[in-house]
Design a protein around this motif. Structure first.
Motif: not given
Lengths: 384, 266
Positions: B94-101, B176-181, B202-206
C-alpha cells in the motif's frame, strides 16, 4: 478600456502569456503529482546555454533558433538527470540540483561571452533571465501556439498511460506500459512547456509557472482531469494578468509579475479551497464542536478517571482534543461553568489539565449508568 | 514434468501456476535471490514467508518483470509473463503510491482495466460498472466515489485488491496485504482470498506474521534468499524448516511454536 484590448502589443502579450499559462499549468500538474517540482526549475535553467548557442548559431534573436537551442539543451539535461538517478546512487533531488546549477553556470558564462563580443543584436538576450513580454511580436506567437497544440494533443492521446504512470508507476509497468520511455516523454513535454515560456517569463522564474497553477488546482479538484483544466485556467489567468501589468509599466520584467500573480492564486487556494484549504478545515474542526455535546466529553474524562482508579485524575486537554479531533476547550470551559469540571495543573511541560468535581463525578456516573442500561436494553431487544 | 535448461521450447507445463527455474536476482553486490527453483501448482493459496531481507517482495517483482533477472527464467501457466499479463493480478504494498493523488476509489479500480483498453479509448460506463462490481467483491461499493485520501488503511488495501480483481485474474500476487490493516479487515481479506481460491484461482501472498501462517495457507514457501522448503502446508510446516528459514530469530520461533498445533520435529 476597449482600446486597451485592441492594442497590438498588448494583444500579443495576452495571447502569448495565456498560451504559456495553459501549457505549463497542464504539464506542471504531472510534475507536482510525481513530486518532481524541481523538474521545471532544472529544465528552465538548463535551457539557458541552449538559448545562447541558438543565438550564436543564428547570429540573431530569431525565436525559432533560440527555441531549438533551448530544446536541445533541455533534452541533454533530461538525459543527464535520468542517467544520474538510474546509474548512480544519487537521488532525484540531488540529480536535479546538479543539472540545474551546471546548466545555469554554463548559460551565464555563454551569456557573458556574447555580451563582451559587442554589437547591438545581443542586447535583448539577457531578458531571457527575467523575461520580457513587451518584446513579443506576432511572429513569436506561431511557434508557441504550435508547441502548445502539440503538447495538449499528446496529453489527450496518452491520457491513460500518463495517468497510470503518475499514480502508480509500478502498476503501470505491470500493465505492460513502457514506463521509462513514458518518463522520458513526459519530461520532454515539460521541457517543451518551459521553452515556450522562456522569453516571456525568463529562465529563473519559469518553474513557478510549472508548479503554482498545478498546486493551486489540486486544492480545488478531486480528479486528475479537473485538476488539469483548472491548472490551465489558473495558468492563463496568471499569464494574462502579469503580462498586461508588466507591459503597461515600462521597464518592469514580466516574469516576476506573472509569478507574483500565480503565487497569489496558489496561496489563496491553499488557504481557502473548500475541502483542502487551511481555513475551511480549521473552521470545520471548530464547527464539529457544536455537534459534540459537552456531556460526552464529561463522560470521556469520567472513563479515564475510572480506568486510572482515581476520581481526581487530571486529564490533559490535548488528550481530549486528540480523542475528538477538534478544539474542545470551549466545551471544557462550559463544563467548568456548570461546576462539573475544574481546571488543574500538572507537569510544567504539559498543557492545561482538567479534573472532575464531586458533582461532576456524580453526574457522570448517573449518565454512564443510563447509557449502559440503554445498551443492555438494545441488546436484549435484538432478535436472536 | 521436468525441463532441462537446454529445452529449446519456451512453453512449460500449464498446470503449474508459477514456475521459477534457476532464478537469481541481484541488486548490487549480493544476490537478493539465489538459484531459486519453485513450482506452485494452480488452485492453491500459497504463503511466501521468511525473515526481513529474505527476498519475498523481490520474488514477486521478478515474476512481474519489475526487477531485472540476473539468471534463470520464470513461467506463469507455462508461458512468460509478457504473454500472460491479463491472467495476472498484482496487489503491491500500500505504501508504494501517494494516496493524496486526486482520484476516487472507483477510478483507481478502473485503472486496473487500462491495460485491456485499446490505447485511444477512454474508460466509460461499462468500465465503471466492472469496477463497481470489483469494489462490491471487497465490500467497498458504498465508498466508490470517496476520495482515496479519505479512506482508512484497510479500505485503501481493499481498493488495491479490487483493482487486481477487476481484471478477473487466474493468479493473484499480493505483497504483504495484511500490513497495517486492522483485525476485521484482515479477516475480510483472507475470506475473500479463500473464496477466490475456491473458485479455482491461484493466490500467492507475501506474508509476515508467523502466527497466522497455519490458519491462512494451504501451501507454503519458506524463503531466505534461497528456497528453504516449498510444498503443501502439512509437509513443510515443520520446526526444522522454520529454524532454517529464520536462523537466529529465536523469539519469533518460540512464539510460533507455543501455539496449539505447533509444528514438531517429528
Amino acid at each position: 478600456m476597449l482600446s486597451f484590448l485592441t492594442d497590438y502589443t498588448l494583444q500579443n502579450v495576452m495571447i502569448g502569456a495565456a498560451l504559456i499559462g495553459i501549457i505549463s499549468g497542464v504539464l506542471g500538474c504531472f510534475a507536482v503529482l510525481r513530486r518532481q517540482s524541481l523538474l521545471g526549475d532544472t529544465l528552465s535553467h538548463a535551457a539557458l546555454p541552449g538559448v545562447c548557442l541558438g543565438f550564436l548559431w543564428a547570429g540573431s534573436r530569431s525565436m525559432e533558433s533560440l527555441m531549438a537551442g533551448a530544446l536541445l539543451s533541455g533534452a541533454v539535461a533530461t538525459v543527464m538527470m535520468l542517467t544520474l538517478t538510474r546509474r548512480t546512487r544519487l537521488k532525484m533531488d540531488a540529480a536535479l540540483a546538479v543539472t540545474l546549477s551546471l546548466g545555469f553556470a554554463l548559460g551565464v558564462v555563454l551569456l557573458t561571452f556574447i555580451q563582451n563580443r559587442g554589437g547591438a543584436a545581443q542586447a535583448g538576450l539577457d531578458s531571457f533571465l527575467f523575461g520580457q513580454a513587451a518584446a513579443t511580436v506576432r511572429g513569436d506567437l506561431y511557434p508557441m501556439a504550435v508547441i502548445v497544440l502539440i503538447g495538449l494533443s499528446l496529453v489527450v492521446v496518452f491520457w491513460k498511460p500518463l495517468k497510470l504512470m503518475t499514480f502508480d508507476p509500478e502498476f503501470a509497468a505491470v500493465s505492460g506500459l513502457p514506463v521509462r520511455l513514458l518518463e522520458l516523454f513526459l519530461t520532454g513535454m515539460i521541457a517543451l512547456a518551459v521553452v515556450v515560456g522562456l522569453q516571456m517569463v525568463g529562465v529563473i522564474l519559469m518553474t513557478a509557472m510549472v508548479i503554482a497553477p498545478g498546486a493551486a488546482a489540486r486544492q480545488w479538484s478531486g480528479s486528475l482531469l479537473g485538476m488539469l483544466l483548472l491548472a490551465a485556467f489558473f495558468g492563463a489567468t496568471a499569464g494574462i494578468t502579469g503580462g498586461v501589468i508588466s507591459a503597461l509599466a515600462p521597464g518592469l520584467s514580466t516574469g516576476p509579475v506573472i509569478v507574483l500573480v500565480a503565487s497569489a492564486i496558489a496561496l489563496l487556494s491553499l488557504l481557502f479551497a473548500p475541502q483542502r484549504g487551511l481555513i475551511p478545515s480549521r473552521w470545520r474542526r471548530r464547527h464539529k464542536r457544536s455537534h459534540t455535546s459537552s456531556d460526552r466529553i464529561l463522560l470521556t474524562v469520567y472513563e479515564l478517571a475510572r480506568e486510572h482508579g482515581d476520581w481526581s485524575y487530571r486529564v490533559e486537554q490535548g488528550a481530549v482534543d486528540a480523542y475528538y479531533g477538534m478544539v474542545t476547550e470551549p466545551l471544557l470551559q462550559a463544563l467548568a461553568q456548570r461546576d462539573l469540571l475544574k481546571a488543574a495543573d500538572h507537569m510544567p511541560d504539559e498543557g492545561p489539565h482538567w479534573q472532575l468535581t464531586e458533582t461532576g463525578c456524580e453526574y457522570a456516573a448517573a449518565r454512564s449508568r443510563d447509557q449502559s442500561r440503554a445498551r443492555r436494553l438494545r441488546q436484549v431487544g435484538r432478535p436472536a | 514434468m521436468s525441463h532441462s535448461p537446454s529445452d529449446p521450447d519456451v512453453h512449460h507445463d500449464p498446470s503449474i501456476a508459477l514456475h521459477l527455474e534457476d532464478l537469481t536476482v541481484s541488486y548490487g553486490e549480493r544476490p537478493a535471490l539465489w538459484d531459486i527453483d519453485l513450482d506452485v501448482p494452480a488452485g492453491v493459496m500459497a504463503g511466501i514467508i521468511g525473515p526481513n531481507g529474505a527476498g519475498k517482495s523481490t520474488l514477486i517483482k521478478a515474476t512481474l518483470g519489475l526487477v531485472p533477472v540476473s539468471a534463470g527464467h520464470i513461467r506463469l501457466f507455462g508461458e512468460p509473463y509478457g504473454q500472460q499479463r491479463r491472467r495476472v493480478g498484482y496487489v503491491p504494498q500500500r505504501s508504494s503510491v501517494d494516496w493524496e493523488f486526486p482520484t476516487t476509489a472507483v477510478d483507481v479500480v478502473t485503472m486496473g482495466l487500462y491495460g485491456q483498453l485499446s490505447w485511444w479509448r477512454w474508460p466509460g460506463r461499462g468500465e465503471r460498472d466492472q469496477a463497481l462490481r470489483a469494489l462490491e467483491q471487497v465490500g467497498m461499493e458504498a465508498l466508490a466515489d470517496r476520495q482515496i485520501s479519505e479512506l482508512s488503511g484497510g479500505q485503501q488495501q481493499r481498493v488495491f485488491i479490487a483493482r487486481a480483481l477487476v481484471q478477473t485474474p487466474d493468479i493473484l500476487l499480493l505483497d504483504e496485504p495484511m500490513a497495517g490493516v486492522d483485525a476485521t479487515t484482515e479477516r475480510q481479506i483472507i475470506d475473500l482470498l479463500r473464496r477466490l481460491r475456491d473458485e479455482g484461482r491461484t493466490v500467492i501472498v507475501v506474508h509476515h506474521d508467523l502466527q497466522t501462517v497455519q490458519r491462512y495457507f494451504d501451501w507454503l514457501v519458506f524463503l531466505n534468499v534461497r528456497i528453504i522448503a516449498a510444498g503443501a502446508l502439512e509437509t513443510v510446516y515443520t520446526a526444522n524448516n522454520l529454524r532454517r528459514a529464520y536462523g537466529g530469530q529465536v523469539a519469533l520461533l518460540d512464539e510460533a511454536q507455543n501455539r496449539p498445533n505447533a509444528p514438531s520435529d517429528a
